[in-house]
Design a protein around this motif. Structure first.
Motif, short mmCIF file in Angstrom:
data_model
loop_
_atom_site.label_atom_id
_atom_site.label_comp_id
_atom_site.label_asym_id
_atom_site.label_seq_id
_atom_site.Cartn_x
_atom_site.Cartn_y
_atom_site.Cartn_z
N HIS A 123 -45.72 -47.00 5.01
CA HIS A 123 -44.47 -46.48 4.44
C HIS A 123 -44.46 -44.96 4.55
N THR A 124 -43.31 -44.39 4.82
CA THR A 124 -43.17 -42.94 4.82
C THR A 124 -43.40 -42.41 3.41
N CYS A 125 -44.25 -41.39 3.30
CA CYS A 125 -44.62 -40.85 1.99
C CYS A 125 -44.12 -39.41 1.87
N ARG A 126 -43.17 -39.19 0.98
CA ARG A 126 -42.61 -37.85 0.74
C ARG A 126 -43.15 -37.25 -0.55
N MET A 190 -28.24 -43.02 -0.49
CA MET A 190 -27.69 -43.46 -1.76
C MET A 190 -28.79 -43.75 -2.76
N ARG A 191 -28.48 -43.61 -4.04
CA ARG A 191 -29.50 -43.75 -5.08
C ARG A 191 -30.07 -45.16 -5.14
N ARG A 192 -29.24 -46.16 -4.95
CA ARG A 192 -29.71 -47.54 -5.11
C ARG A 192 -29.45 -48.33 -3.83
N ALA A 193 -30.02 -47.85 -2.73
CA ALA A 193 -29.88 -48.55 -1.46
C ALA A 193 -30.44 -49.96 -1.59
N ARG A 194 -29.73 -50.93 -1.00
CA ARG A 194 -30.14 -52.33 -1.12
C ARG A 194 -30.82 -52.85 0.13
N TYR A 195 -30.22 -52.60 1.30
CA TYR A 195 -30.76 -53.14 2.55
C TYR A 195 -31.17 -52.06 3.56
N ASP A 196 -30.68 -50.85 3.38
CA ASP A 196 -30.97 -49.79 4.33
C ASP A 196 -30.79 -48.45 3.63
N GLY A 197 -30.98 -47.37 4.36
CA GLY A 197 -30.87 -46.06 3.75
C GLY A 197 -32.11 -45.70 2.94
N SER A 202 -37.43 -43.00 -3.03
CA SER A 202 -38.16 -42.61 -1.82
C SER A 202 -37.88 -41.18 -1.39
N HIS A 203 -37.08 -40.44 -2.15
CA HIS A 203 -36.75 -39.06 -1.77
C HIS A 203 -37.93 -38.12 -1.93
N HIS A 220 -33.40 -35.34 -6.66
CA HIS A 220 -34.79 -35.49 -7.09
C HIS A 220 -34.79 -35.70 -8.60
N ASP A 221 -35.71 -36.51 -9.08
CA ASP A 221 -35.76 -36.70 -10.53
C ASP A 221 -36.89 -35.91 -11.18
N HIS A 222 -37.68 -35.17 -10.38
CA HIS A 222 -38.71 -34.30 -10.92
C HIS A 222 -39.18 -33.34 -9.83
N SER A 223 -39.96 -32.34 -10.22
CA SER A 223 -40.48 -31.34 -9.29
C SER A 223 -42.00 -31.35 -9.32
N MET A 224 -42.63 -31.03 -8.16
CA MET A 224 -44.08 -30.98 -8.07
C MET A 224 -44.50 -29.96 -7.02
#
Length: 318
Positions: A123-126, A190-197, A202-203, A220-224
């Motif tokens: 999986h892509t890791c951001r 989109m915030r709640r992608a179902r099949y794609d996107g 995952s942001h 983003h829901d937080h900063s690091m």
């Protein structure tokens, strides 16, 4: 693949693997079909192309190439040796990218089975990576993986990586000023992608590090804080045409699966390449090839998978 023609269950197994490939903004721009017997086709899904940021279809071809590598691994572990024809001419399907013939029998080797087993785990890791550097033997394995598919993986030294991050930040700023680009990006993040996107989960966090080592999807829901010295590599191909883009996609996926085998995570920083494509600028040709992907590598946390289209949706309509 023991029968004279691929069964529905076997086709579903192949397409399940293919559909788990990485793709630009998780657009999954591919369609497959069983032509006859054990002959499968891969076509581009133009409804999933990014007309603003990918006007030439380069990223779409790279994405489809990654799916093709997964399909090849699935076929090999099923006992077939896939024979490929890339970009065959077709009057019936102008978007045909590859034909795969599965008839020849040959047992898969241990390394092929290992890579196939890693397909659903990659999986892509951001997220932030830790500060460990990639060992030389891991870097060598990743270079070998890319070269097996006809591409070159170039690891950037400290100075070149810092310069590239600055170029990424400049490109990000220019892209953010383009309203059409922002609208296209928002449609696939989109915030709640179902099949794609790319859904919000995952942001990745908002980077406190400057320049940021991940693409900004705008939510983003937080900063690091991220790693102080991101490890970057550039995947290049000898040419810069559709055939090279398909080669790049297969090389990319073999490299990513090999990275997963060593516990190495990856994300992408392709903003300068997107900007080049959008502005139709002259390719900054490197002496070792044309840049197709800018990859950030390191040791990150486990992340959840992005959503995937149902297997039935991957087939061409009859």
């Amino acid at each position: 693949m023991r029968s004279s023609s691929a069964t529905e269950a076997q086709v579903r197994r192949l397409l399940t693997a293919a559909g788990q490939a990485p793709s630009v903004h998780n657009t999954q721009p591919w369609r497959f079909d069983v032509l006859h017997g054990e002959l499968l086709s891969l076509s581009a899904d133009l409804d999933r192309r990014l007309p603003v940021s990918d006007p030439r279809g380069r990223s779409m071809h790279v994405s489809c190439g990654a799916a093709l590598l997964n399909l090849r691994l699935a076929a090999r572990t099923a006992g077939a040796r896939p024979a490929l024809r890339l970009l065959p001419e077709s009057e019936d399907d102008p978007y045909l990218l590859a034909v795969v013939h599965l008839a020849k029998r040959e047992p898969a080797g241990r390394r092929t089975r290992e890579l196939y087993d890693l397909i659903p785990l990659r999986h892509t890791c951001r997220e932030p990576f830790d500060e460990r550097r990639l060992p030389s033997e891991v870097m060598a394995a990743l270079r070998t993986a890319a070269s097996r598919e006809g591409a070159t993986l170039i690891f950037l030294g400290r100075h070149a990586a810092a310069q590239t991050l600055e170029q990424v930040a400049i490109a990000e700023e220019e892209l953010a000023a383009d309203l059409d680009y922002r609208a296209e990006l928002a449609a696939w993040t989109m915030r709640r992608a179902r099949y794609d996107g790319v859904p919000l989960a995952s942001h990745g966090p908002r980077p406190l590090t400057d320049p940021p080592p991940i693409r900004d999807y705008g939510a983003h829901d937080h900063s690091m804080a991220f790693e102080a010295r991101p490890q970057l590599a550039v995947l290049t191909t000898p040419g810069n045409r559709p055939l090279d883009w398909l080669v790049a996609g297969q090389a990319l996926q073999r490299t990513l699966l090999t990275a997963a085998r060593y516990g190495v995570s990856a994300s992408f920083l392709n903003q300068p390449l997107d900007l080049r494509d959008m502005r139709r600028r002259t390719d900054p040709h490197h002496r070792r090839g044309h840049p197709q992907m800018i990859i950030r590598l390191g040791y990150g946390p486990q992340v959840t998978a992005t959503p995937r289209r149902p297997v039935g949706d991957l087939r061409l309509p009859t």
